[in-house]
Design a protein around this motif. Structure first.
Motif, mmCIF file in Angstrom:
data_model
loop_
_atom_site.group_PDB
_atom_site.id
_atom_site.type_symbol
_atom_site.label_atom_id
_atom_site.label_comp_id
_atom_site.label_asym_id
_atom_site.label_seq_id
_atom_site.Cartn_x
_atom_site.Cartn_y
_atom_site.Cartn_z
ATOM 1 N N PRO A 34 0.836 -1.206 0.000
ATOM 2 C CA PRO A 34 0.000 0.000 0.000
ATOM 3 C C PRO A 34 0.870 1.255 0.000
ATOM 4 O O PRO A 34 2.042 1.211 0.373
ATOM 5 N N PRO A 35 0.327 2.391 -0.416
ATOM 6 C CA PRO A 35 1.077 3.649 -0.351
ATOM 7 C C PRO A 35 1.420 3.998 1.096
ATOM 8 O O PRO A 35 0.800 3.501 2.040
ATOM 9 N N ARG A 36 2.382 4.881 1.269
ATOM 10 C CA ARG A 36 2.841 5.284 2.608
ATOM 11 C C ARG A 36 1.676 5.881 3.404
ATOM 12 O O ARG A 36 0.918 6.693 2.902
ATOM 13 N N TRP A 40 -4.137 -2.103 3.885
ATOM 14 C CA TRP A 40 -5.237 -2.837 3.271
ATOM 15 C C TRP A 40 -6.221 -3.292 4.336
ATOM 16 O O TRP A 40 -5.823 -3.758 5.388
ATOM 17 N N VAL A 41 -7.536 -3.188 4.036
ATOM 18 C CA VAL A 41 -8.595 -3.622 4.952
ATOM 19 C C VAL A 41 -9.577 -4.472 4.151
ATOM 20 O O VAL A 41 -9.986 -4.092 3.049
ATOM 21 N N LEU A 42 -9.947 -5.626 4.709
ATOM 22 C CA LEU A 42 -10.888 -6.529 4.053
ATOM 23 C C LEU A 42 -12.298 -6.250 4.550
ATOM 24 O O LEU A 42 -12.559 -6.260 5.756
ATOM 25 N N GLU A 52 -7.166 2.083 3.486
ATOM 26 C CA GLU A 52 -7.577 3.033 4.508
ATOM 27 C C GLU A 52 -6.337 3.668 5.103
ATOM 28 O O GLU A 52 -5.258 3.076 5.082
ATOM 29 N N LYS A 53 -6.500 4.874 5.669
ATOM 30 C CA LYS A 53 -5.375 5.528 6.326
ATOM 31 C C LYS A 53 -5.031 4.790 7.605
ATOM 32 O O LYS A 53 -5.917 4.326 8.326
ATOM 33 N N HIS A 77 -8.554 9.155 22.597
ATOM 34 C CA HIS A 77 -8.077 7.928 21.966
ATOM 35 C C HIS A 77 -9.031 7.565 20.841
ATOM 36 O O HIS A 77 -10.226 7.380 21.064
ATOM 37 N N GLU A 78 -8.499 7.487 19.604
ATOM 38 C CA GLU A 78 -9.304 7.049 18.458
ATOM 39 C C GLU A 78 -9.407 5.525 18.500
ATOM 40 O O GLU A 78 -8.397 4.837 18.501
ATOM 41 N N VAL A 79 -10.601 5.006 18.522
ATOM 42 C CA VAL A 79 -10.823 3.558 18.580
ATOM 43 C C VAL A 79 -10.606 2.961 17.192
ATOM 44 O O VAL A 79 -11.153 3.456 16.205
ATOM 45 N N THR A 80 -9.784 1.922 17.115
ATOM 46 C CA THR A 80 -9.554 1.207 15.865
ATOM 47 C C THR A 80 -10.244 -0.150 15.938
ATOM 48 O O THR A 80 -10.736 -0.554 16.990
#
Length: 182
Positions: A34-36, A40-42, A52-53, A77-80
């Motif tokens: 992926p780009p910097r 990748w997300v499935l 996705e970033k 806190h951003e939830v991932t």
């Protein structure tokens, strides 16, 4: 008369109007890098991959007690997708009750029902938000040593495993090891 395909409803026909069932020529090829700053997300529903970033890596650091600046009352806190309720409580060394109270008293452990970004109480003044500083080029053994010194109780084989799982990205390996309690 024996069981056979003489009757019309017992005959199988191949429907060629819709084309072949699928082409498996490119199945063996992995996804390109992926780009910097992306990963990748499935999508589990459609089984399609998308970019996705990457979430920003945030490291908590200890604040000196003699410091004249007041630490913030809350940390955002951003939830991932990989975060868990218990993992966040362990990472920031807070109780589940403190976390729920700081976020409007949401019930349960489903973080996707909690407000975004999640507010982490900083009542003890122990944590302060800091950006992860990229480190210059290091050898793999130097990265393993930095991971083992940053995460107490981790063995060299575990450190190597965390680094390999994160493509030898030290910051991400440290975050994952800390999530697992090291």
């Amino acid at each position: 008369m024996s069981e056979g395909g003489l009757l019309a409803w017992k005959r199988q026909e191949i429907d060629v109007r819709r084309g072949p069932a699928g082409e498996y020529v490119n199945v063996h090829k992995p996804l390109p890098n992926p780009p910097r700053g992306m990963h990748w997300v499935l999508n589990e529903k459609t089984k399609e991959w998308s970019l996705e970033k990457k979430p920003e890596v945030v490291v908590a650091e200890v604040v000196d007690e003699d410091s004249k600046e007041q630490p913030p009352a809350f940390i955002e806190h951003e939830v991932t997708k990989t975060d868990t309720f218990a993992g966040i409580c362990l990472r920031y060394k807070i109780t589940p009750t403190e976390l729920r109270q700081a976020n409007g008293g949401f019930s349960g452990t489903n973080l996707f029902l909690a407000p975004q970004p999640l507010r982490i109480p900083n009542t003890k003044g122990q944590c302060q938000m800091a950006k992860a500083v990229p480190v210059g080029t290091q050898t793999r053994s130097q990265k393993m040593n930095r991971l083992m010194s940053g995460c107490r109780g981790i063995s060299s084989s575990e450190a190597k495993c965390y680094l390999e799982l994160n493509d030898w990205n030290l910051e991400e390996a440290i975050v994952n090891a800390k999530e697992d309690g090291f």
